[in-house]
Design a protein around this motif. Structure first.
Motif, PDB file in Angstrom:
ATOM      1  N   LEU A 118      38.225  36.807  43.958  1.00  5.73           N
ATOM      2  CA  LEU A 118      37.663  37.407  42.740  1.00  5.73           C
ATOM      3  C   LEU A 118      38.066  38.866  42.505  1.00  5.73           C
ATOM      4  CD1 LEU A 118      34.002  36.062  42.308  1.00  5.73           C
ATOM      5  CD2 LEU A 118      36.036  35.470  41.023  1.00  5.73           C
ATOM      6  N   PRO A 119      37.932  39.757  43.495  1.00  7.36           N
ATOM      7  CA  PRO A 119      38.206  41.174  43.215  1.00  7.36           C
ATOM      8  C   PRO A 119      39.652  41.613  43.456  1.00  7.36           C
ATOM      9  CG  PRO A 119      36.986  40.937  45.274  1.00  7.36           C
ATOM     10  CD  PRO A 119      37.405  39.578  44.846  1.00  7.36           C
ATOM     11  N   LYS A 120      40.607  40.689  43.373  1.00  2.00           N
ATOM     12  CA  LYS A 120      41.988  40.960  43.753  1.00  2.00           C
ATOM     13  C   LYS A 120      42.692  42.018  42.919  1.00  2.00           C
ATOM     14  CE  LYS A 120      43.898  37.522  40.664  1.00  2.00           C
ATOM     15  NZ  LYS A 120      42.740  37.696  39.775  1.00  2.00           N
ATOM     16  N   SER A 121      42.229  42.236  41.668  1.00  3.89           N
ATOM     17  CA  SER A 121      42.977  43.094  40.750  1.00  3.89           C
ATOM     18  C   SER A 121      42.521  44.546  40.711  1.00  3.89           C
ATOM     19  CB  SER A 121      42.908  42.502  39.331  1.00  3.89           C
ATOM     20  OG  SER A 121      43.574  41.255  39.282  1.00  3.89           O
ATOM     21  N   ILE A 122      41.614  44.934  41.597  1.00  2.00           N
ATOM     22  CA  ILE A 122      41.155  46.329  41.626  1.00  2.00           C
ATOM     23  C   ILE A 122      41.603  46.983  42.928  1.00  2.00           C
ATOM     24  CG2 ILE A 122      39.218  45.964  40.072  1.00  2.00           C
ATOM     25  CD1 ILE A 122      37.379  45.692  42.486  1.00  2.00           C
ATOM     26  N   SER A 123      41.474  48.301  43.007  1.00  6.30           N
ATOM     27  CA  SER A 123      41.959  49.032  44.179  1.00  6.30           C
ATOM     28  C   SER A 123      41.178  48.642  45.434  1.00  6.30           C
ATOM     29  CB  SER A 123      41.889  50.545  43.949  1.00  6.30           C
ATOM     30  OG  SER A 123      40.569  50.947  43.689  1.00  6.30           O
ATOM     31  N   THR A 124      41.800  48.825  46.565  1.00  2.00           N
ATOM     32  CA  THR A 124      41.286  48.308  47.841  1.00  2.00           C
ATOM     33  C   THR A 124      39.841  48.697  48.161  1.00  2.00           C
ATOM     34  OG1 THR A 124      43.542  48.307  48.716  1.00  2.00           O
ATOM     35  CG2 THR A 124      41.759  48.143  50.310  1.00  2.00           C
ATOM     36  N   ALA A 142      42.196  42.101  50.902  1.00  2.00           N
ATOM     37  CA  ALA A 142      43.132  43.227  51.014  1.00  2.00           C
ATOM     38  C   ALA A 142      44.577  42.769  50.779  1.00  2.00           C
ATOM     39  CB  ALA A 142      42.998  43.870  52.397  1.00  2.00           C
ATOM     40  N   ALA A 143      44.929  41.616  51.334  1.00  2.00           N
ATOM     41  CA  ALA A 143      46.289  41.081  51.146  1.00  2.00           C
ATOM     42  C   ALA A 143      46.535  40.728  49.680  1.00  2.00           C
ATOM     43  CB  ALA A 143      46.488  39.853  52.025  1.00  2.00           C
ATOM     44  N   LEU A 144      45.525  40.133  49.036  1.00  2.00           N
ATOM     45  CA  LEU A 144      45.673  39.739  47.637  1.00  2.00           C
ATOM     46  C   LEU A 144      45.733  40.948  46.708  1.00  2.00           C
ATOM     47  CD1 LEU A 144      43.237  36.676  47.526  1.00  2.00           C
ATOM     48  CD2 LEU A 144      45.732  36.637  47.409  1.00  2.00           C
ATOM     49  N   VAL A 145      45.055  42.017  47.078  1.00  2.00           N
ATOM     50  CA  VAL A 145      45.130  43.262  46.294  1.00  2.00           C
ATOM     51  C   VAL A 145      46.575  43.770  46.266  1.00  2.00           C
ATOM     52  CG1 VAL A 145      44.515  45.714  46.303  1.00  2.00           C
ATOM     53  CG2 VAL A 145      42.738  43.996  46.603  1.00  2.00           C
ATOM     54  N   VAL A 146      47.241  43.729  47.406  1.00  2.00           N
ATOM     55  CA  VAL A 146      48.641  44.161  47.477  1.00  2.00           C
ATOM     56  C   VAL A 146      49.526  43.250  46.629  1.00  2.00           C
ATOM     57  CG1 VAL A 146      50.632  44.507  48.989  1.00  2.00           C
ATOM     58  CG2 VAL A 146      48.361  45.203  49.751  1.00  2.00           C
ATOM     59  N   VAL A 147      49.293  41.933  46.733  1.00  2.00           N
ATOM     60  CA  VAL A 147      50.087  40.965  45.964  1.00  2.00           C
ATOM     61  C   VAL A 147      49.896  41.192  44.460  1.00  2.00           C
ATOM     62  CG1 VAL A 147      50.370  38.517  45.402  1.00  2.00           C
ATOM     63  CG2 VAL A 147      50.078  39.225  47.779  1.00  2.00           C
ATOM     64  N   ALA A 148      48.638  41.355  44.043  1.00  2.00           N
ATOM     65  CA  ALA A 148      48.348  41.581  42.618  1.00  2.00           C
ATOM     66  C   ALA A 148      48.988  42.875  42.127  1.00  2.00           C
ATOM     67  CB  ALA A 148      46.838  41.616  42.393  1.00  2.00           C
ATOM     68  N   GLY A 149      48.905  43.926  42.933  1.00  3.01           N
ATOM     69  CA  GLY A 149      49.500  45.196  42.557  1.00  3.01           C
ATOM     70  C   GLY A 149      51.009  45.115  42.427  1.00  3.01           C
TER      71      GLY A 149
END
Length: 227
Positions: A118-124, A142-149
């Motif tokens: 769910l929170p993948k698109s915001i900063s870590t 954390a991994a998905l945040v990097v992928v989304a970014g």
């Protein structure tokens, strides 16, 4: 020493990105492609690598705070378009969570995985807080945040150009809303006002997602019975 290796690889990657000027040559992406196999090849652990690079991680805070200055200079734009900004950020936050959560659910993911997505698109910092609050797995988040970014940084501007989006306000908000700090760095390089609007979206979407994540998760949980 991993700190020196990281800095050398990053500055070489940045030099390549400046010379070639193509979205695929993102400095972070190139650094990941080089450093991940290198850590694995040497038999070292991520924990040891991270411990030696703590100073870089620490500097993330001051770097994000520094984004406040461009915002201050664009205060007249924010005051003029504050309603549009709030609506755009709220729409982006909710739709991003719903799309990610429903996709994870429809592909067989458990509710724990859904909470992590769910929170993948915001900063870590925002993402980890939201993920933990709704029962997700922080490491996956954390991994998905990097992928989304990275994905936003790679395809965001080509997509906006293809759709002929010209407004710096719209372009900046779009990038910051879905690809957080990585996209914001790209926006800042592209156009000063776009960078400011992207950093604004980064913060506003982070706050909104953290607040709304429990409610969206409950909605996805209800929809799980029909998927």
């Amino acid at each position: 020493m991993w700190l020196i290796a990281t800095l050398v690889v990053y500055f070489i990657a940045r030099h390549i990105a400046i010379k070639l000027r193509h979205p695929i040559f993102n400095p972070l992406l190139i650094s990941l492609i080089v450093l991940m196999p290198l850590v694995i090849y040497t038999g070292d652990t991520y924990k040891h690598y991270f411990d030696q690079n703590k100073i870089i991680n620490f500097m993330l805070g001051p770097a994000v705070i520094a984004l406040a200055y461009p915002l201050y200079e664009q205060m007249h734009v924010i005051k003029k378009h504050w309603k549009v900004i709030l609506i755009a950020c709220a729409t982006a936050s909710i739709s991003s969570m719903l799309v990610g959560g429903l996709f994870a659910l429809s592909t067989g993911g458990s509710l724990k995985i859904v909470a992590s997505v769910l929170p993948k698109s915001i900063s870590t910092p925002f993402a980890l807080s939201a993920s933990e609050h709704i029962g997700g797995i922080p490491s996956i988040t954390a991994a998905l945040v990097v992928v989304a970014g990275l994905f936003g940084g790679l395809v965001g501007y080509p997509l906006l150009n293809m759709l002929k989006v010209k407004s710096p306000l719209a372009r900046g908000l779009s990038i910051g809303a879905v690809s957080h700090a990585i996209g914001t760095a790209k926006a800042a390089e592209t156009h000063y006002q776009e960078g400011a609007m992207s950093s604004l979206a980064l913060v506003v979407c982070g706050i909104m997602t953290t607040i709304l994540a429990p409610f969206v998760f409950k909605l996805v949980e209800l929809l799980a019975h029909y998927i």
